[in-house]
Write an enzyme that holds these catalytic residues in place. Sequence first.
Site, PDB file in Angstrom:
ATOM      1  N   HIS A   2       8.650 -26.431   0.862  1.00  0.00           N
ATOM      2  CA  HIS A   2       8.006 -27.529   0.146  1.00  0.00           C
ATOM      3  C   HIS A   2       6.892 -27.039  -0.768  1.00  0.00           C
ATOM      4  CE1 HIS A   2      10.160 -30.598   2.520  1.00  0.00           C
ATOM      5  NE2 HIS A   2      10.118 -29.668   3.468  1.00  0.00           N
ATOM      6  N   LYS A  19     -13.739   1.540  -2.970  1.00  0.00           N
ATOM      7  CA  LYS A  19     -14.622   1.979  -1.884  1.00  0.00           C
ATOM      8  C   LYS A  19     -15.857   2.682  -2.441  1.00  0.00           C
ATOM      9  CE  LYS A  19     -11.236   2.754   1.827  1.00  0.00           C
ATOM     10  NZ  LYS A  19     -10.654   3.783   2.716  1.00  0.00           N
ATOM     11  N   GLU A  42       0.820  -1.209   0.000  1.00  0.00           N
ATOM     12  CA  GLU A  42       0.000   0.000   0.000  1.00  0.00           C
ATOM     13  C   GLU A  42       0.856   1.261   0.000  1.00  0.00           C
ATOM     14  OE1 GLU A  42      -4.293  -0.205   1.773  1.00  0.00           O
ATOM     15  OE2 GLU A  42      -2.990   0.702   3.274  1.00  0.00           O
TER      16      GLU A  42
END
Length: 464
Positions: free
Chosen positions: A319, A433, A290
């Site tokens: 792994h 938003k 961000e």
Amino acid sequence: MALKIDFNNVFHPYLQKERLGEADIDGYKEKFTSALVSLREKKEKGELGFFHLPYLPEEEIAEIEKTAREVREKFKYFVVLGIGGSALGPLAVHTALNNLRYNELSEELRGGPKFYVEDNIDPERMASLLKVIEPEKTVFNVITKSGATAETLSQLLIVTEVLKKKVGKRFTEHLIFTTDPEKGSLRALARELGVKTFAIPPNVGGRFSELTPVGLLPAAVTGINIRELLAGAREMAERCERENLWENPAGLAAAIHVLLLERGKNMAVMMPYADSLKYMADWYAQLLGESIGKRLNRRGEEVFVGQTPVKALGVTDQHSQVQLYTEGPFDKLLIFLEVERYRNRVVIPPDFPQYAELKFLGGHTLNELIIAEKKATEFALLKARRPNYTVIFPEVNPYTVGELLYFLEAKIAFMGEYLDINAFDQPGVEEGKKATYALLGREGFEEKRQEVLKVKKEPRFILE
């Protein structure tokens, strides 16, 4: 003992053309000095409040500790409602410093309430929370700096209804709001209802807020020594003020990140070799992504800069991901978190010596095994010409965690200066938003709703 940061594997000859040279860092000294001066000026002007957080006034610390004691004495559950920095920081510090099975311990061993962080609005998750807590024995810490975060406010509305049914007019005794000191709907609601509140300084962004009441209250409630957390941050703050680039951890790390970014290392993998530090990688992912992912520089020019954060866990992801890191594209910088002394020692019994795969393990400890696997992975990556560096914890405790938090935040601040971007805003989040508000019918977003609904999907590209 303080954190150590080992940058050897950025400069090692094994890296060949992927390495940085000392001359590369020396060439950054002027940029570093300019960045240090700029950050000091912004700190003095009160523009960057996170620099001041390690020096939190005594009365604020005491009030947090007092409230935490009251919660511990009266309640059985403590639930954080928040998202982004309002959730990732509290979860990362809790996991780092408390028992990894904290909620499964007896009340006597815990010494405090069960702890939950609800950072998503998946309806199944909220429903499952309400099945395992007793609302009448719960405090909900509602955290949103703006006081307008839709996800968090939706959670507040849900738990408020539940509390009213359980405890009636006393529901406000089960709420603590952490928000802006003056502005926002949550602050206004707190005044209206008389809810206990803590303030997030206006000049501290959410992802930099862990050393405010956002993180300190949940930490204190779960028994963490917040004074030591702040003391560690102060220690690192002093180190990050050093005027020699080679001695300044944040300035040097930031220079390494930016230099390697310019050479195509557009991903930064954080890989802790400790389950306790697993969620530090989640917290750091928001901090890096961000802060540094920006379309525009400070002159308004399009730069589309950024370093994509990747989360890994040692040894688990040896792994799953390390194959890619050793033989895939040369586009990553790896950051290891290493622990020298774990808080527990577990011996591997020397049984079944007739099998070579078991014999060599017997008599060692899990501590030795995980440390060896980290060093082996580090070596394999170095041999494969993959730059990496290691943050070394003498042990994981409140002091060293405080150091880590401040180091990473200060590093991001330096990266912003080097890249000439604003590391403290997040304009790319706003469009989503606004579209959310529009789709749910919020007043004032009618035009945005029409814009969103104009985007059509072709049925032929949807497989059934």
